[in-house]
Motif scaffolding. Structure first.
Motif, PDB file in Angstrom:
ATOM      1  N   UNK A  92       2.517  16.301  -6.515  1.00  0.00           N
ATOM      2  CA  UNK A  92       1.176  16.684  -6.974  1.00  0.00           C
ATOM      3  C   UNK A  92       0.368  17.441  -5.924  1.00  0.00           C
ATOM      4  N   UNK A  93       0.885  17.510  -4.696  1.00  0.00           N
ATOM      5  CA  UNK A  93       0.156  18.283  -3.692  1.00  0.00           C
ATOM      6  C   UNK A  93       0.499  19.766  -3.824  1.00  0.00           C
TER       7      UNK A  93
ATOM      8  N   UNK B 287      -3.868  -0.879  -2.679  1.00  0.00           N
ATOM      9  CA  UNK B 287      -4.685  -0.979  -1.472  1.00  0.00           C
ATOM     10  C   UNK B 287      -5.508  -2.271  -1.473  1.00  0.00           C
TER      11      UNK B 287
ATOM     12  N   UNK C 290      -7.904  12.486  -3.605  1.00  0.00           N
ATOM     13  CA  UNK C 290      -8.385  13.436  -2.591  1.00  0.00           C
ATOM     14  C   UNK C 290      -7.325  14.429  -2.150  1.00  0.00           C
ATOM     15  N   UNK C 291      -6.073  14.198  -2.534  1.00  0.00           N
ATOM     16  CA  UNK C 291      -5.040  15.117  -2.044  1.00  0.00           C
ATOM     17  C   UNK C 291      -4.667  16.184  -3.059  1.00  0.00           C
ATOM     18  N   UNK C 292      -5.160  16.075  -4.300  1.00  0.00           N
ATOM     19  CA  UNK C 292      -4.864  17.129  -5.272  1.00  0.00           C
ATOM     20  C   UNK C 292      -5.836  18.288  -5.063  1.00  0.00           C
TER      21      UNK C 292
ATOM     22  N   UNK D 161       2.122   3.000  -9.278  1.00  0.00           N
ATOM     23  CA  UNK D 161       0.962   3.884  -9.402  1.00  0.00           C
ATOM     24  C   UNK D 161      -0.208   3.605  -8.461  1.00  0.00           C
ATOM     25  N   UNK D 162      -0.048   2.667  -7.547  1.00  0.00           N
ATOM     26  CA  UNK D 162      -1.020   2.480  -6.463  1.00  0.00           C
ATOM     27  C   UNK D 162      -2.412   2.081  -6.932  1.00  0.00           C
TER      28      UNK D 162
ATOM     29  N   UNK E 299       0.843  -1.183   0.000  1.00  0.00           N
ATOM     30  CA  UNK E 299       0.000   0.000   0.000  1.00  0.00           C
ATOM     31  C   UNK E 299       0.887   1.245   0.000  1.00  0.00           C
TER      32      UNK E 299
ATOM     33  N   UNK F   1      -5.744   7.335  -3.218  1.00  0.00           N
ATOM     34  CA  UNK F   1      -5.455   8.499  -2.378  1.00  0.00           C
ATOM     35  C   UNK F   1      -5.102   9.752  -3.165  1.00  0.00           C
ATOM     36  N   UNK F   2      -4.451   9.560  -4.316  1.00  0.00           N
ATOM     37  CA  UNK F   2      -4.138  10.707  -5.160  1.00  0.00           C
ATOM     38  C   UNK F   2      -5.360  11.603  -5.350  1.00  0.00           C
TER      39      UNK F   2
ATOM     40  N   UNK G 229      -2.601  18.074   4.687  1.00  0.00           N
ATOM     41  CA  UNK G 229      -4.061  18.058   4.819  1.00  0.00           C
ATOM     42  C   UNK G 229      -4.467  18.568   6.201  1.00  0.00           C
TER      43      UNK G 229
ATOM     44  N   UNK H  26       5.312  10.019  -6.118  1.00  0.00           N
ATOM     45  CA  UNK H  26       4.526  10.964  -6.920  1.00  0.00           C
ATOM     46  C   UNK H  26       3.649  11.883  -6.078  1.00  0.00           C
ATOM     47  N   UNK H  27       3.171  11.388  -4.948  1.00  0.00           N
ATOM     48  CA  UNK H  27       2.386  12.231  -4.050  1.00  0.00           C
ATOM     49  C   UNK H  27       3.079  13.570  -3.816  1.00  0.00           C
TER      50      UNK H  27
END
Lengths: 340, 340
Positions: A287-288, B82, B286-288, B77-78, A76, B283-284, A261, A283-284
């Motif tokens: 992109x934030x 999950x 909701x965080x953008x 790339x997830x 994960x 998750x990507x 967040x 990558x997270x």
């Protein structure tokens, strides 16, 4: 799907092809030592019967299974995803299949999975970090199964490694934060117990603090499993304390994104009100908004180099020299000097 | 690590314990059928020698290896991360080990990995989507290895499935977009060839368009592998065309996040200038900023239910009824009515 399993045997293949079982075995394991006519007859029989060579027998004959086992702490959160994918692609190019197990950061589960992969004939193992029961290393040595460590690098350790220095990476980020004038610093770390990577990262921060005259024991270190929501919660508890920090160093990008967040929830602007940093550059991180200042780990490059090293160990039956993968500080929008 | 492999054999254990090899085998595979004194002697010998039971022999005796194989298209790339992690945790609770291989979306690689996992004694297989060479299904039926499909659901298919209806999910998102007044719509899809999930998603969009009097053939569909950068590139080419769309439906969240970054590059505001949607709710999403309107797939729930279903198939040797996992539209900031 419901009929009883009655897999064809080597005997069945030999009978249908009209040859001895030894010839069938030779066809499967050393085809160049069998004349073409015989080989064709045997392969036709294998196809017709849908025969799957018995794994144990084939492994014994070939001395290699062309299977590599990897055990990662989690599938994960994309922490290991990119590196493992590159590792598998490089193995595939060399004719090896990768089987991956996930231990959920549990050393006992990892030990069981190691035995399971060895029992299934893995030619070599790829493991994350050094820290595990010495009995596990003894077992692997006894079984003569080469093991390569990754996601860590420590010149003092004598297990072959293709990885990066967690301490050095986090020390660099802490130096950058202190260099900008931050003095009220806090840390949101992954769980330290049984995880040498998290432990080294916190040590790197403590080294930087000491080097700049800040007593590391005055800096709060919260531990929490690597999940976005945990990062949010830990960050909020730090920021709502009596003396909130001006910079929060997170153990990885997942926790740092959670912290971002949390800042949104609290109505805080990053980096104007508080700086946040990560580790990994998955990558997270990019992109934030704002993008994360973090430690860039070249995951794909590390995965490919690890594959080359482990194949060399499998094929030469000799250890390889460890390789330190260079990591770099990636300055982005989430870090700035403190307000005051 | 350099010494020659000389793994202890069943004979070595029998000799050291002073019992027959049959007794050793019984100790390992049916310990309750051996008196305690003998069992202790054998296990002491196993420990002392570091004996790893020969996998083939043990599998034959136990009729089960407690190993499940999963093949997913990518570990990167997830997208599958999950769900697979939840799948493995549920298997682990029931005493099964999961071994995962990644096929890089290549059907031939997947077919090889299926044979490899079967040869290593996998009790059951977990595969993504229905579409593969019928010979692969024939082989699995012949080997009596139960297979469960996931990440897809189609009542017409007769392979047991725990998954979701890709067509229905994407139709819902397209209906929402059209319902807000969008008429100039474009699609950035994953690669369609050999991927029934992407194909179904595009079909869902076409159904919604037709139902609202829009000719689906007038709607551009770009195909590109699931990578953030590919989403950026495809989005930019759409927006710089003569008649840019007011809404871009992306095949998954990874492409949609890429499209968001593309909008930033072009100086476009989402959703004021253009709406963007995803699929998966990883998750990507909701965080953008803005967070993505997407189709929520309950990955953890699906993974756990799939584990239960596959274990039931393995233990009862019978197929299970397919389960459709409900998916829901998740409205977030990236979708709004068109400007004009």
């Amino acid at each position: 799907m419901t009929r009883t399993r009655s897999a064809p045997t080597l005997d069945d293949v030999a009978q249908l092809a009209g040859v001895s079982t030894a010839t069938v075995s030779r066809c499967l394991n050393a085809p160049d030592r069998v004349v073409e006519g015989t080989r064709k007859k045997v392969l036709a029989a294998v196809d017709e019967l849908g025969y799957t060579p018995n794994f144990g027998a084939r492994a014994m004959a070939a001395k290699r299974t062309f299977t590599i086992g990897a055990i990662i702490p989690t599938m994960d959160n994309a922490i290991f995803a990119r590196g493992i994918q590159a590792f598998q692609e490089a193995l595939f190019e060399r004719g090896y299949t990768l089987l991956v197990a996930s231990s959920s950061y549990d050393p006992q589960v990892e030990a069981d999975q190691i035995r399971s992969l060895v029992a299934r004939g893995a030619d070599g193992l790829f493991l994350i970090g050094y820290e595990r029961d010495p009995a596990v290393y003894d077992y692997l040595a006894q079984q003569s199964v080469p093991v390569l460590i990754s996601w860590a690098f420590d010149a003092q350790q004598n297990v072959p490694t293709v990885g990066f220095d967690n301490r050095k990476g986090m020390r660099a980020i802490a130096e950058a934060i202190i260099g900008l004038g931050h003095r009220r610093i806090a840390v949101v770390s992954g769980m330290l117990d049984g995880n040498d990577r998290t432990t080294e990262r916190v040590e790197g921060i403590r080294e930087a603090l000491s080097a700049h005259g800040i007593d590391p024991d005055t800096v709060p270190v919260l531990q929490t499993p690597y999940e976005i929501d945990n990062g949010t919660e830990a960050f909020k508890s730090l920021m709502t304390s009596a003396t909130p920090p001006t910079a929060v160093i997170c153990g990885n990008d997942v926790l740092a994104v959670g912290a971002l967040l949390g800042a949104q929830d609290l109505g805080l602007t990053v980096p104007a009100d508080v700086s946040i940093t990560g580790f990994d550059d998955i990558e997270l991180a990019r992109i934030v908004t704002p993008a994360l200042t973090t430690v860039h780990v070249p995951h794909r490059d590390m995965g490919r180099k690890a594959a080359e090293a482990l194949i060399e160990m499998v094929e030469t039956k000799a250890p390889v020299a460890s390789v330190e993968i260079p990591i770099t500080l990636k300055m982005r929008g989430s870090l700035a000097p403190p307000k005051e």
